[in-house]
Design a protein around this motif. Sequence first.
Motif, short mmCIF file in Angstrom:
data_model
loop_
_atom_site.label_atom_id
_atom_site.label_comp_id
_atom_site.label_asym_id
_atom_site.label_seq_id
_atom_site.Cartn_x
_atom_site.Cartn_y
_atom_site.Cartn_z
N MET A 54 -13.00 9.73 -22.81
CA MET A 54 -12.42 10.45 -23.94
C MET A 54 -10.97 10.00 -24.13
SD MET A 54 -12.04 14.55 -24.53
CE MET A 54 -11.22 15.19 -25.98
N THR A 55 -10.61 9.63 -25.35
CA THR A 55 -9.25 9.18 -25.64
C THR A 55 -8.31 10.38 -25.76
OG1 THR A 55 -10.12 7.30 -26.88
CG2 THR A 55 -7.81 7.88 -27.23
N PRO A 56 -7.22 10.38 -24.99
CA PRO A 56 -6.28 11.50 -25.11
C PRO A 56 -5.72 11.60 -26.52
CG PRO A 56 -5.78 10.14 -23.19
CD PRO A 56 -6.79 9.38 -24.00
N SER A 57 -5.55 12.83 -26.98
CA SER A 57 -5.00 13.03 -28.32
C SER A 57 -3.49 12.86 -28.29
CB SER A 57 -5.36 14.42 -28.85
OG SER A 57 -4.86 15.41 -27.99
N LEU A 58 -2.95 12.38 -29.37
CA LEU A 58 -1.51 12.20 -29.49
C LEU A 58 -0.83 13.56 -29.50
CD1 LEU A 58 0.71 10.04 -29.97
CD2 LEU A 58 0.42 10.43 -32.41
N ASP A 59 0.24 13.69 -28.72
CA ASP A 59 0.95 14.96 -28.63
C ASP A 59 2.46 14.69 -28.57
OD1 ASP A 59 1.49 17.65 -28.40
OD2 ASP A 59 1.13 17.72 -26.24
N PRO A 60 3.03 14.21 -29.67
CA PRO A 60 4.46 13.86 -29.65
C PRO A 60 5.33 15.11 -29.60
CG PRO A 60 3.61 13.68 -31.87
CD PRO A 60 2.43 13.99 -30.99
N VAL A 61 6.59 14.91 -29.18
CA VAL A 61 7.57 16.00 -29.17
C VAL A 61 8.69 15.63 -30.13
CG1 VAL A 61 7.01 16.72 -26.83
CG2 VAL A 61 8.79 15.00 -27.20
N SER A 62 9.38 16.64 -30.62
CA SER A 62 10.46 16.42 -31.57
C SER A 62 11.73 17.14 -31.10
CB SER A 62 10.06 16.92 -32.97
OG SER A 62 8.94 16.22 -33.45
N PRO A 63 12.40 16.57 -30.11
CA PRO A 63 13.62 17.22 -29.61
C PRO A 63 14.77 17.08 -30.58
CG PRO A 63 13.38 15.08 -28.59
CD PRO A 63 12.14 15.29 -29.44
N PRO A 64 15.80 17.89 -30.44
CA PRO A 64 17.02 17.66 -31.22
C PRO A 64 17.59 16.29 -30.87
CG PRO A 64 17.08 19.79 -30.12
CD PRO A 64 15.92 19.05 -29.55
N VAL A 65 18.32 15.71 -31.81
CA VAL A 65 18.94 14.40 -31.60
C VAL A 65 20.44 14.58 -31.46
CG1 VAL A 65 19.36 12.12 -32.63
CG2 VAL A 65 17.13 13.23 -32.91
N ALA A 66 21.02 13.86 -30.50
CA ALA A 66 22.47 13.84 -30.34
C ALA A 66 22.94 12.39 -30.34
CB ALA A 66 22.90 14.54 -29.05
N LEU A 67 24.21 12.19 -30.60
CA LEU A 67 24.78 10.85 -30.71
C LEU A 67 25.99 10.73 -29.79
CD1 LEU A 67 25.29 8.06 -32.08
CD2 LEU A 67 26.51 9.31 -33.88
N THR A 68 26.04 9.64 -29.01
CA THR A 68 27.22 9.33 -28.23
C THR A 68 27.87 8.06 -28.77
OG1 THR A 68 28.07 8.61 -26.08
CG2 THR A 68 25.73 8.25 -26.48
N ILE A 69 29.17 8.10 -28.92
CA ILE A 69 29.96 6.95 -29.37
C ILE A 69 30.93 6.64 -28.24
CG2 ILE A 69 31.49 6.05 -31.16
CD1 ILE A 69 30.50 8.37 -32.98
N ALA A 70 30.64 5.61 -27.45
CA ALA A 70 31.40 5.41 -26.22
C ALA A 70 31.20 3.99 -25.70
CB ALA A 70 30.98 6.43 -25.17
N GLY A 71 31.88 3.69 -24.61
CA GLY A 71 31.76 2.39 -23.97
C GLY A 71 30.61 2.35 -22.99
N SER A 72 30.18 1.14 -22.66
CA SER A 72 29.10 0.92 -21.70
C SER A 72 29.69 0.73 -20.30
CB SER A 72 28.30 -0.32 -22.09
OG SER A 72 27.41 -0.70 -21.05
N ASP A 73 29.06 1.34 -19.31
CA ASP A 73 29.46 1.19 -17.91
C ASP A 73 28.36 0.41 -17.19
OD1 ASP A 73 30.02 1.41 -15.21
OD2 ASP A 73 30.05 3.59 -15.17
N SER A 74 28.64 -0.84 -16.84
CA SER A 74 27.61 -1.65 -16.18
C SER A 74 27.21 -1.07 -14.83
CB SER A 74 28.11 -3.09 -16.01
OG SER A 74 29.31 -3.14 -15.25
N GLY A 75 28.07 -0.23 -14.23
CA GLY A 75 27.72 0.43 -12.98
C GLY A 75 26.84 1.65 -13.17
#
Length: 276
Positions: A1-22
């Motif tokens: 039996m193929t599992p039925s699709l069950d997506p979630v719709s969380p709130p979206v947030a945005l970060t504007i920042a630098g990348s830390d390779s560590g």
Amino acid sequence: MTPSLDPVSPPVALTIAGSDSGGGAGIQADLKTMTTHGVFGTSVVTATTAQNTRGVHDVVPLSAEHVTAQYDAVVEDFAPEAAKTGMLATREIVEAVTRKVRGFDGPVVVDPVMVAATGDRLLSAGAEAAYEDLVASATLVTPNADEAAILVDGAVETPADAAAAGRTLVERGADAALVKGGHLDGDGEVVVDTLVWGTEGEDPRVRRIENPRIDAAATHGSGCTLSSAIASRLARGEPLEEAVVAAVDGMGEAIRRGYDVGEGPGAVNPTATDAR
């Protein structure tokens, strides 16, 4: 039996920042924190860094034009409920981000990343000055004591100084200010963070948030994690005071259960508290 699709719709947030390779701070810490808080994190990268738990070895800012293009790509496809800013690197990026967040339809948390844990200044005087307009556009600004001192051009050494600095930032246009107390003079066993907020025409309200000090060197990423936790809670619709207090209280566990990785002090653990 193929599992039925069950997506979630969380709130979206945005970060504007630098990348830390560590992986301990910056965009990486922001996105881990947002996931922990049940929010889908999107990102605008302002700079790349070559760093690890021992320190920062190189920083390469991106162009303000590319930062703007990333922002436009995110907001035209998603609908972020809240945004946060971190390391913005140059005056041009600060100014570009300010122009964009002025039109953002939601709360904006500004973490003014100006001073390294070593006490070294991370921005030019011109970039620091450009923060004035960004702070005035903020729902909440979250400086540590050193950054608050730069923003208000005065000493911030005690909780009373922090409250005064917070009032000044609110008077200059921010809806609220959280002056972090980790570097303040006072009782070594307690950290006092100071939240100042108010409405136009009224005296600002002040709340001291006290928590036990955790004896740990691994505080890398604490500012990023805190501001992202607040932004995530705001994206979920929590009131400002509630969001700030809950996020501040959760930082103790993030520090206490910090990541013991690399040869340096390690980093805070944004996933230590399940905040969903």
